[in-house]
Design an enzyme around this catalytic site. Structure first.
Site, PDB file in Angstrom:
ATOM      1  N   HIS A  84       0.846  -1.193   0.000  1.00  0.00           N
ATOM      2  CA  HIS A  84       0.000   0.000   0.000  1.00  0.00           C
ATOM      3  C   HIS A  84       0.881   1.244   0.000  1.00  0.00           C
ATOM      4  O   HIS A  84       1.887   1.295   0.708  1.00  0.00           O
ATOM      5  CB  HIS A  84      -0.905   0.015   1.232  1.00  0.00           C
ATOM      6  N   ASP A 163     -14.925   3.134   7.070  1.00  0.00           N
ATOM      7  CA  ASP A 163     -13.859   3.925   6.456  1.00  0.00           C
ATOM      8  C   ASP A 163     -14.378   4.673   5.234  1.00  0.00           C
ATOM      9  O   ASP A 163     -13.983   5.816   4.983  1.00  0.00           O
ATOM     10  CB  ASP A 163     -12.667   3.050   6.061  1.00  0.00           C
ATOM     11  N   ARG A 170     -13.672  13.119   6.141  1.00  0.00           N
ATOM     12  CA  ARG A 170     -12.395  13.776   6.454  1.00  0.00           C
ATOM     13  C   ARG A 170     -11.914  14.611   5.290  1.00  0.00           C
ATOM     14  O   ARG A 170     -11.360  15.698   5.471  1.00  0.00           O
ATOM     15  CB  ARG A 170     -11.355  12.721   6.837  1.00  0.00           C
ATOM     16  N   SER A 185      -7.273   4.122   9.114  1.00  0.00           N
ATOM     17  CA  SER A 185      -7.991   4.007   7.837  1.00  0.00           C
ATOM     18  C   SER A 185      -7.280   3.016   6.912  1.00  0.00           C
ATOM     19  O   SER A 185      -7.888   2.087   6.365  1.00  0.00           O
ATOM     20  CB  SER A 185      -8.065   5.406   7.193  1.00  0.00           C
ATOM     21  N   LYS A 189      -8.356  -1.270   6.240  1.00  0.00           N
ATOM     22  CA  LYS A 189      -8.616  -1.798   4.889  1.00  0.00           C
ATOM     23  C   LYS A 189      -7.699  -2.977   4.590  1.00  0.00           C
ATOM     24  O   LYS A 189      -8.105  -3.986   4.030  1.00  0.00           O
ATOM     25  CB  LYS A 189      -8.399  -0.702   3.842  1.00  0.00           C
TER      26      LYS A 189
HETATM   27  N1  URA Z   1      -5.261   6.787   2.480  1.00  0.00           N
HETATM   28  C1  URA Z   1      -6.245   6.146   3.160  1.00  0.00           C
HETATM   29  O1  URA Z   1      -6.658   5.068   2.787  1.00  0.00           O
HETATM   30  N2  URA Z   1      -6.719   6.711   4.270  1.00  0.00           N
HETATM   31  C2  URA Z   1      -6.271   7.895   4.732  1.00  0.00           C
HETATM   32  O2  URA Z   1      -6.732   8.333   5.741  1.00  0.00           O
HETATM   33  C3  URA Z   1      -5.265   8.572   4.007  1.00  0.00           C
HETATM   34  C4  URA Z   1      -4.767   7.985   2.871  1.00  0.00           C
END
Ligand code: URA
Length: 436
Positions: A84, A163, A170, A185, A189
């Site tokens: 990621h 999320d 956000r 967050s 995931k």
């Molecule tokens: N990427 C994400 O998945 N979440 C965040 O809060 C910031 C970047």
């Protein structure tokens, strides 16, 4: 047990600590709509200002993770490893990396995101391949993974609903750059993917979500800690996002550059990051000496074949992967020239990312439509010498008024100086459980 949401907001506002029970209730109530957006945005701002301790962060991540379906791939014997990135400009690494490591025997159940703000998104780039569908239901996601060893999709409706709501909130309330909120967050995931190992690319510098190195390091350490506490072997790299990665910024043109990497013809920075990350992912799966395997997968064509196979599995047209000249290109072209001789001492990722977005390669608002053929090709990067009139960038665009509005902004991304400069290291630091 129910709680008073106002009490919880006031506790956080005044620097207090939320109990695990209260956090679990709050995330559940926000997900089902009984806590409205305006109260959650006040909470997000209180967290941004006052942070969370380790117990709160663990409870927050756990509650987000279990707000929806968690995948279970324990029946797949091979190691499931994902990667990621916290997001950058020209950051297409996942596109060559995932087929490459899958060709070496690990399974990658990758859930990616879309571009928002000045950073691009893997899903948008993949969708510039005609027909490529990134919205897979859980059964199709599993089928593609089992058949090909990789899948590149967006989160389904049933995964991490907390999320999905909170991230959108956000983005609209100035509460993205909070280390606990970003780390929970991202990690909720990733933990929902049923992984054995995870590589995190934490971008730092001008074009990154978090620009400051110390805060980027803190983010990396926080996420590595969350991974470890969930039994997922997690390694993070801090990498420079002062200038865009590679020579292409956009969507279809980034697919072309990714294919170049899989043919052994990619630019040095994209190739090097792909290889270092690939070797690390193979290492997380217990495979040593991964570099030779990766090189072999490129030379033999096995890695490119994986991208072709997964394109077909996602409903995409493989002919554009076999012949990237068939990828869409916006109709108009303009060149930005060097104003005088000298060395490139600034090639600003943020300015270039904002221009690409405003030209149509990204989204300023969630419902904007991305133009896959819009793109910027960088001809001069940090440390290069240019003569007056040399091209700094070639821009492809569709809408003349957008280009007229961006010309000066994009030109301002470069600084040309008399003194040479050495570009910053691309890989700044590695963070793992031994370094947190
Ligand atoms: N990427 C994400 O998945 N979440 C965040 O809060 C910031 C970047």
């Amino acid at each position: 047990m129910t709680h008073s949401v106002i009490d919880l907001i006031e506790t956080k506002r005044d620097g207090g600590v939320l109990s695990s029970n209260a956090i679990e209730w709050l995330i559940g109530a926000y997900t089902d709509g009984s806590v409205p957006d305006y109260q959650m945005s006040a909470m997000a701002m209180a967290i941004l200002l006052n942070g969370m301790n380790n117990e709160e962060l663990a409870a927050w991540t756990e509650a987000m993770l279990h707000s929806g379906e968690v995948m279970d791939f324990s029946d797949i014997a091979a190691a499931k490893i994902d990667k990621h990135s916290t997001g950058g400009v020209g950051d297409k690494i996942s596109i060559p990396l995932v087929p490459l490591v899958a060709a070496c025997g690990i399974y990658v159940p990758m859930i990616s995101g879309r571009g928002l703000g000045h950073t691009g998104g893997t899903l948008d780039k993949l969708e510039s391949i005609p027909g490529f569908t990134t919205g897979l239901d859980p059964d199709s996601f599993r089928r593609v993974l089992v058949e090909h060893g990789l899948v590149l999709a967006g989160a389904s409706e049933t995964m991490i609903p907390a999320d999905r709501k909170l991230y959108a909130l956000r983005n609209a309330t100035g509460t993205v750059p909070s280390i606990p909120l970003i780390s929970s967050s991202i990690m909720s995931k990733k933990l929902a993917e049923g992984l054995d190992g995870l590589l995190l690319d934490v971008k730092t510098g001008s074009g990154a979500t978090i620009k400051d190195l110390d805060r980027s390091r803190a983010l990396a350490q926080t996420m590595v800690g969350i991974g470890a506490s969930h039994g997922v072997n997690t390694v993070a790299f801090l990498t420079s996002m002062e200038q865009p990665l590679g020579d292409e910024v956009g969507n279809a043109n980034e697919i072309k550059e990714s294919i170049d990497v899989l043919r052994g013809e990619g630019p040095d920075d994209v190739t090097e990051l792909t290889m270092v990350f690939g070797e690390t992912m193979l290492g997380l799966a217990g495979i040593d000496g991964g570099r030779e395997q990766l090189e072999e997968a490129i030379e033999s064509g096995a890695a490119l074949q994986k991208l072709i196979d997964v394109t077909v599995a996602h409903g995409g047209d493989p002919s554009v992967v076999e012949d990237p000249t068939l990828l869409v290109r916006a109709p108009h072209e303009a060149v930005i020239d060097a104003p005088h001789d000298g060395y490139v001492t600034r090639c600003d990722a943020l300015t270039i990312g904002v221009s690409a977005t405003r030209l149509g390669a990204g989204r300023e608002r969630k419902d904007d439509i991305v133009d896959p053929g819009v793109g910027i090709t960088l001809k001069a990067k940090l440390g290069d010498h240019v003569a007056k009139g040399d091209p700094l960038a070639i821009v492809r665009y569709g809408d003349q008024s957008k280009w007229d509005a961006q010309r000066d902004n994009l030109s301002s991304a470069w600084t040309i100086s008399d003194q040479p400069m050495v570009p910053p290291d691309l890989i700044i630091e590695k963070v793992d459980v031994t370094t947190i």
